[in-house]
Design a protein around this motif. Structure first.
Motif, PDB file in Angstrom:
ATOM      1  N   SER A   1       0.821  -1.215   0.000  1.00 53.59           N
ATOM      2  CA  SER A   1       0.000   0.000   0.000  1.00 53.59           C
ATOM      3  C   SER A   1       0.858   1.269   0.000  1.00 53.59           C
ATOM      4  O   SER A   1       0.315   2.365  -0.159  1.00 53.59           O
TER       5      SER A   1
ATOM      6  N   ASP B   1      -3.068   1.695  -4.164  1.00 54.54           N
ATOM      7  CA  ASP B   1      -4.233   1.833  -3.302  1.00 54.54           C
ATOM      8  C   ASP B   1      -4.395   0.618  -2.389  1.00 54.54           C
ATOM      9  O   ASP B   1      -4.058  -0.510  -2.762  1.00 54.54           O
ATOM     10  N   LEU B   2      -4.978   0.864  -1.222  1.00 52.25           N
ATOM     11  CA  LEU B   2      -5.131  -0.206  -0.234  1.00 52.25           C
ATOM     12  C   LEU B   2      -6.017  -1.348  -0.733  1.00 52.25           C
ATOM     13  O   LEU B   2      -5.650  -2.530  -0.569  1.00 52.25           O
TER      14      LEU B   2
ATOM     15  N   SER C   1      -4.090  -3.477  -2.978  1.00 47.21           N
ATOM     16  CA  SER C   1      -3.062  -4.205  -2.233  1.00 47.21           C
ATOM     17  C   SER C   1      -3.633  -5.473  -1.624  1.00 47.21           C
ATOM     18  O   SER C   1      -3.015  -6.546  -1.684  1.00 47.21           O
TER      19      SER C   1
END
Length: 317
Positions: free
Chosen positions: A257, A261-262, A265
């Protein structure tokens, strides 16, 4: 490379080098015959702005004078003029190896591999034991996947000067491609001991350790790379890959991340877990990706359904 590495987008080994050429590759490029145009016999090595722009320059009386002018122009960022001056050096000292080498470096830095190779080869005809030119040609050949001649040139370079960091790094890449991991790690360490401790060399060392199953050592090398450059994308991706292979998913997602973007990820770490056969973990990671981002729902949902099929909980479409 396994599906795991591809799924996470693990980086290929990084050269982290400018570019270059050397002596013992395929074929011999003869020095040009004399012509009576522009900058003379070596004018084909010039690709800058019109020579007319430099028409008012005072004539040079020696190659060292022209090279000094070129060095001054290059230091000021005027690479077109630097090229012009180096080629003028050839007009008073045909085939001057130093001028040809510097011409090659400019073209290599600009990504003009054809002219860089031409200049380095001509330089090496005049000075075949020039370790710098051997290194640069070896690196160019490596980039062009001509591994055998690349290795020959690079080995010759370090035989002449064992402190050339770039040559050792490139030899490390070749050794890794040959699955000779102990030799690769020797060359990466030599590169680190001999020159700048650059993030790309630490990344290469880490990846070589990863490939040879030394996961803790790989993590240590990636962390060294990130101490040098906290924004180094390749190291973050490779660090995440190792954490994922160890089942350290929270740390893997956190590392990945840093550069994406999380939700993505979570999905990418889940994909690696899936191809590793850790299906329950993959399910949980895909579910979190879906929860975090409605925009990411479709891809994560597709991956989650793949897991369900692999677990026998759903029928294949």
């Amino acid at each position: 490379m396994s599906d795991s590495e591809r799924g996470l987008g693990a980086a290929a080994l990084a050269l982290g080098l400018a570019a270059g050429l050397a002596v013992a590759s395929a074929g011999c490029v003869g020095l040009p015959s004399k012509v009576a145009t522009g900058l003379g016999a070596f004018s084909e090595l010039y690709d800058g702005k019109s020579e007319v722009a430099f028409a008012t320059q005072l004539p040079v009386t020696s190659a060292p004078e022209a090279i000094a002018r070129g060095d001054l122009a290059g230091a000021g960022g005027d690479l077109d003029r630097a090229l012009f001056e180096y080629i003028r050096a050839l007009s008073v000292d045909e085939g001057n190896a130093e001028a040809l080498y510097k011409i090659g470096l400019i073209h290599a830095g600009r990504g003009n591999q054809r002219l860089a190779e031409m200049a380095f080869r001509w330089s090496l005809q005049k000075a075949p034991r020039n370790a710098g030119a051997l290194t640069e040609l070896g690196i160019l050949l490596l980039k062009n996947r001509q591994y055998a001649p690349a290795k020959q040139n690079l080995t010759q370079a370090v035989g002449l000067d064992d402190r050339i960091s770039r040559a050792h790094n490139a030899l490390g890449v070749i050794a890794d491609l040959d699955h000779d991991y102990s030799n690769a790690q020797y060359h990466y360490q030599k590169a680190l001991d001999s020159g700048p401790r650059t993030p790309s060399v630490f990344n290469n060392l880490g990846y070589s350790r990863y490939l040879s199953g030394q996961w803790d050592g790989a993590i240590a090398a990636y962390r060294q790379a990130l101490l040098s450059d906290p924004n180094y994308v390749l190291a973050w991706r490779n660090l995440s890959l190792v954490y994922t292979r160890q089942g350290r998913y929270t740390e893997a997602v956190e590392a990945l991340s840093k550069v994406q973007d999380l939700p993505k990820s979570y999905n990418d770490v889940g994909y690696v877990a899936m191809v590793e056969g850790k299906l329950d973990d993959a399910q949980r990671l895909f579910a979190e990706a879906k929860r975090l981002s409605p925009d990411f729902y479709t891809l994560a949902d597709t991956n989650q359904r793949r897991v369900e099929i692999m677990q026998g909980h759903a029928a294949a479409p």
